[in-house]
Design a protein around this motif. Structure first.
Motif, PDB file in Angstrom:
ATOM      1  N   ASN A 150      45.245  41.354  41.959  1.00 45.64           N
ATOM      2  CA  ASN A 150      45.250  40.099  42.621  1.00 45.64           C
ATOM      3  C   ASN A 150      45.636  40.044  44.055  1.00 45.64           C
ATOM      4  OD1 ASN A 150      43.743  38.108  40.982  1.00 45.64           O
ATOM      5  ND2 ASN A 150      45.394  37.978  39.342  1.00 45.64           N
ATOM      6  N   GLY A 151      46.427  40.656  44.135  1.00 42.63           N
ATOM      7  CA  GLY A 151      47.140  40.222  45.768  1.00 42.63           C
ATOM      8  C   GLY A 151      46.751  41.567  46.621  1.00 42.63           C
ATOM      9  N   PHE A 152      45.412  42.168  46.316  1.00 41.53           N
ATOM     10  CA  PHE A 152      45.095  43.246  47.078  1.00 41.53           C
ATOM     11  C   PHE A 152      44.698  42.594  48.505  1.00 41.53           C
ATOM     12  CE2 PHE A 152      42.569  46.868  48.581  1.00 41.53           C
ATOM     13  CZ  PHE A 152      43.173  47.809  48.325  1.00 41.53           C
ATOM     14  N   PRO A 153      45.146  43.234  49.535  1.00 46.61           N
ATOM     15  CA  PRO A 153      44.859  42.803  50.939  1.00 46.61           C
ATOM     16  C   PRO A 153      43.362  42.971  51.232  1.00 46.61           C
ATOM     17  CG  PRO A 153      45.843  45.124  51.173  1.00 46.61           C
ATOM     18  CD  PRO A 153      46.027  44.599  49.589  1.00 46.61           C
ATOM     19  N   GLY A 154      42.710  41.416  51.757  1.00 50.95           N
ATOM     20  CA  GLY A 154      41.340  41.600  51.602  1.00 50.95           C
ATOM     21  C   GLY A 154      40.657  40.666  50.662  1.00 50.95           C
ATOM     22  N   GLY A 155      41.409  40.603  49.490  1.00 45.82           N
ATOM     23  CA  GLY A 155      40.858  40.114  48.401  1.00 45.82           C
ATOM     24  C   GLY A 155      40.247  41.028  47.408  1.00 45.82           C
ATOM     25  N   LYS A 156      39.663  40.713  46.334  1.00 40.21           N
ATOM     26  CA  LYS A 156      39.168  41.492  45.251  1.00 40.21           C
ATOM     27  C   LYS A 156      37.981  42.165  45.932  1.00 40.21           C
ATOM     28  CE  LYS A 156      41.152  39.396  41.291  1.00 40.21           C
ATOM     29  NZ  LYS A 156      40.878  38.247  40.165  1.00 40.21           N
ATOM     30  N   GLU A 157      37.052  41.464  46.649  1.00 35.56           N
ATOM     31  CA  GLU A 157      35.820  41.947  47.070  1.00 35.56           C
ATOM     32  C   GLU A 157      35.862  42.782  48.025  1.00 35.56           C
ATOM     33  OE1 GLU A 157      33.450  37.534  47.521  1.00 35.56           O
ATOM     34  OE2 GLU A 157      33.012  39.344  48.923  1.00 35.56           O
ATOM     35  N   HIS A 158      37.002  42.818  48.996  1.00 35.00           N
ATOM     36  CA  HIS A 158      37.163  44.375  49.624  1.00 35.00           C
ATOM     37  C   HIS A 158      37.616  45.524  48.872  1.00 35.00           C
ATOM     38  CE1 HIS A 158      38.693  46.541  52.939  1.00 35.00           C
ATOM     39  NE2 HIS A 158      39.665  46.613  52.371  1.00 35.00           N
ATOM     40  N   HIS A 159      38.435  45.045  47.836  1.00 35.18           N
ATOM     41  CA  HIS A 159      38.876  45.895  46.552  1.00 35.18           C
ATOM     42  C   HIS A 159      37.708  46.549  46.269  1.00 35.18           C
ATOM     43  CE1 HIS A 159      42.065  47.063  43.477  1.00 35.18           C
ATOM     44  NE2 HIS A 159      41.341  47.935  43.798  1.00 35.18           N
ATOM     45  N   LYS A 160      36.985  45.614  45.443  1.00 38.41           N
ATOM     46  CA  LYS A 160      35.480  46.236  44.952  1.00 38.41           C
ATOM     47  C   LYS A 160      34.640  47.191  45.765  1.00 38.41           C
ATOM     48  CE  LYS A 160      31.327  44.384  42.697  1.00 38.41           C
ATOM     49  NZ  LYS A 160      30.398  43.709  43.192  1.00 38.41           N
ATOM     50  N   ILE A 161      34.478  46.784  46.942  1.00 38.61           N
ATOM     51  CA  ILE A 161      33.735  47.633  48.077  1.00 38.61           C
ATOM     52  C   ILE A 161      34.332  49.038  47.895  1.00 38.61           C
ATOM     53  CG2 ILE A 161      32.944  47.970  50.314  1.00 38.61           C
ATOM     54  CD1 ILE A 161      32.799  44.869  50.368  1.00 38.61           C
ATOM     55  N   LEU A 162      35.679  48.844  48.210  1.00 38.68           N
ATOM     56  CA  LEU A 162      36.280  50.272  48.363  1.00 38.68           C
ATOM     57  C   LEU A 162      36.228  51.170  47.020  1.00 38.68           C
ATOM     58  CD1 LEU A 162      39.744  49.223  49.664  1.00 38.68           C
ATOM     59  CD2 LEU A 162      37.968  50.296  51.003  1.00 38.68           C
ATOM     60  N   LEU A 163      36.102  50.507  46.050  1.00 37.56           N
ATOM     61  CA  LEU A 163      36.236  51.371  44.833  1.00 37.56           C
ATOM     62  C   LEU A 163      34.487  51.827  44.517  1.00 37.56           C
ATOM     63  CD1 LEU A 163      38.173  49.333  42.343  1.00 37.56           C
ATOM     64  CD2 LEU A 163      38.580  51.352  43.259  1.00 37.56           C
ATOM     65  N   GLU A 164      33.640  50.827  45.068  1.00 36.06           N
ATOM     66  CA  GLU A 164      32.089  51.243  45.021  1.00 36.06           C
ATOM     67  C   GLU A 164      31.804  52.412  45.822  1.00 36.06           C
ATOM     68  OE1 GLU A 164      30.365  47.703  45.251  1.00 36.06           O
ATOM     69  OE2 GLU A 164      30.152  47.293  43.125  1.00 36.06           O
ATOM     70  N   THR A 165      32.640  52.248  46.992  1.00 37.39           N
ATOM     71  CA  THR A 165      32.383  53.299  48.006  1.00 37.39           C
ATOM     72  C   THR A 165      32.721  54.738  47.435  1.00 37.39           C
ATOM     73  OG1 THR A 165      32.790  51.819  49.764  1.00 37.39           O
ATOM     74  CG2 THR A 165      33.091  54.178  50.399  1.00 37.39           C
ATOM     75  N   GLU A 166      33.748  54.780  46.524  1.00 36.17           N
ATOM     76  CA  GLU A 166      34.104  56.064  46.055  1.00 36.17           C
ATOM     77  C   GLU A 166      33.248  56.446  44.645  1.00 36.17           C
ATOM     78  OE1 GLU A 166      38.204  55.751  44.883  1.00 36.17           O
ATOM     79  OE2 GLU A 166      38.692  55.553  47.178  1.00 36.17           O
ATOM     80  N   GLY A 167      32.546  55.481  44.233  1.00 36.85           N
ATOM     81  CA  GLY A 167      31.691  55.966  43.106  1.00 36.85           C
ATOM     82  C   GLY A 167      32.106  55.185  41.929  1.00 36.85           C
ATOM     83  N   ILE A 168      33.159  54.381  41.970  1.00 41.92           N
ATOM     84  CA  ILE A 168      33.524  53.747  40.792  1.00 41.92           C
ATOM     85  C   ILE A 168      32.907  52.387  40.728  1.00 41.92           C
ATOM     86  CG2 ILE A 168      35.568  52.315  39.826  1.00 41.92           C
ATOM     87  CD1 ILE A 168      37.268  54.271  41.317  1.00 41.92           C
ATOM     88  N   VAL A 169      32.330  52.039  39.414  1.00 42.43           N
ATOM     89  CA  VAL A 169      31.322  50.928  39.072  1.00 42.43           C
ATOM     90  C   VAL A 169      32.274  49.944  38.784  1.00 42.43           C
ATOM     91  CG1 VAL A 169      29.584  50.260  37.751  1.00 42.43           C
ATOM     92  CG2 VAL A 169      29.509  52.441  38.332  1.00 42.43           C
ATOM     93  N   VAL A 170      31.908  48.846  39.461  1.00 39.25           N
ATOM     94  CA  VAL A 170      32.791  47.558  39.307  1.00 39.25           C
ATOM     95  C   VAL A 170      31.828  46.303  39.175  1.00 39.25           C
ATOM     96  CG1 VAL A 170      34.470  45.875  40.345  1.00 39.25           C
ATOM     97  CG2 VAL A 170      34.753  48.327  41.003  1.00 39.25           C
ATOM     98  N   ASN A 171      31.941  45.768  37.924  1.00 36.92           N
ATOM     99  CA  ASN A 171      31.059  44.580  37.675  1.00 36.92           C
ATOM    100  C   ASN A 171      31.413  43.408  38.289  1.00 36.92           C
ATOM    101  OD1 ASN A 171      33.062  43.279  36.303  1.00 36.92           O
ATOM    102  ND2 ASN A 171      32.677  44.203  34.172  1.00 36.92           N
ATOM    103  N   GLU A 172      30.754  42.244  38.132  1.00 37.71           N
ATOM    104  CA  GLU A 172      30.911  41.105  38.883  1.00 37.71           C
ATOM    105  C   GLU A 172      32.084  40.243  38.264  1.00 37.71           C
ATOM    106  OE1 GLU A 172      27.384  38.784  38.675  1.00 37.71           O
ATOM    107  OE2 GLU A 172      26.095  40.254  39.379  1.00 37.71           O
ATOM    108  N   GLU A 173      32.782  40.883  37.375  1.00 40.54           N
ATOM    109  CA  GLU A 173      34.021  40.184  36.943  1.00 40.54           C
ATOM    110  C   GLU A 173      35.197  41.032  37.686  1.00 40.54           C
ATOM    111  OE1 GLU A 173      34.610  38.065  34.013  1.00 40.54           O
ATOM    112  OE2 GLU A 173      32.321  37.543  34.111  1.00 40.54           O
ATOM    113  N   TYR A 174      34.627  41.662  38.692  1.00 42.76           N
ATOM    114  CA  TYR A 174      36.056  42.640  39.229  1.00 42.76           C
ATOM    115  C   TYR A 174      36.565  43.445  38.279  1.00 42.76           C
ATOM    116  CZ  TYR A 174      34.839  39.533  43.355  1.00 42.76           C
ATOM    117  OH  TYR A 174      34.409  38.887  44.284  1.00 42.76           O
ATOM    118  N   GLN A 175      35.679  44.070  37.535  1.00 38.14           N
ATOM    119  CA  GLN A 175      36.501  44.722  36.314  1.00 38.14           C
ATOM    120  C   GLN A 175      35.673  46.269  36.386  1.00 38.14           C
ATOM    121  OE1 GLN A 175      35.301  43.633  32.517  1.00 38.14           O
ATOM    122  NE2 GLN A 175      37.420  44.234  31.768  1.00 38.14           N
TER     123      GLN A 175
END
Length: 103
Positions: A68-93
């Motif tokens: 929850n407290g990730f810098p930049g918010g979950k959207e930024h977090h999600k983008i970072l993970l997807e850049t690495e090939g990790i699939v993140v759904n719309e629930e940020y899961q």
DNA sequence: CGTGTGACGCGAG
DNA sequence: CCTCGCGCCACAC
């Protein structure tokens, strides 16, 4: 920054730095690996105040939800993970069962 | 020294 | 599926 046991902190750094790209770990898992399964929240404290060069984006909670407290918010977090090939759904899961990593 | 809170976990209802 | 309570620890007040 909060005072955390140096050894525990050191172990957390080591474990997190060893998480391979495209994999994730849970706070409880990391805490257990560091010998303090009860201090999952402290891992979060270390994550928040600790070094930025570590892949904290690969650390999620047990349900696979992003922090929850990730810098930049979950959207930024999600983008970072997807850049690495990790699939993140719309629930940020993420698919914790498939992406969970253990040494 | 009691209380509340936190990038958490888990069992019980 | 949900909320509630307890677990442990560190810290601010």
């Amino acid at each position: 920054m909060p005072r955390v046991d140096n050894e525990f902190k050191n172990k957390v750094y080591k474990v997190v730095s060893q998480i391979p790209q495209g994999r994730v770990m849970t706070y409880g898992q990391i805490a257990a690996l560091c010998g303090a399964a009860w201090a999952a929240w402290e891992v979060g404290q270390i994550a928040h105040f600790g070094p930025e060069y570590l892949p904290w984006q690969r650390v999620v909670n047990k349900k696979g939800y992003l922090a929850n407290g990730f810098p930049g918010g979950k959207e930024h977090h999600k983008i970072l993970l997807e850049t690495e090939g990790i699939v993140v759904n719309e629930e940020y899961q993420v698919n914790i069962k498939e992406l969970i990593w253990q040494p």
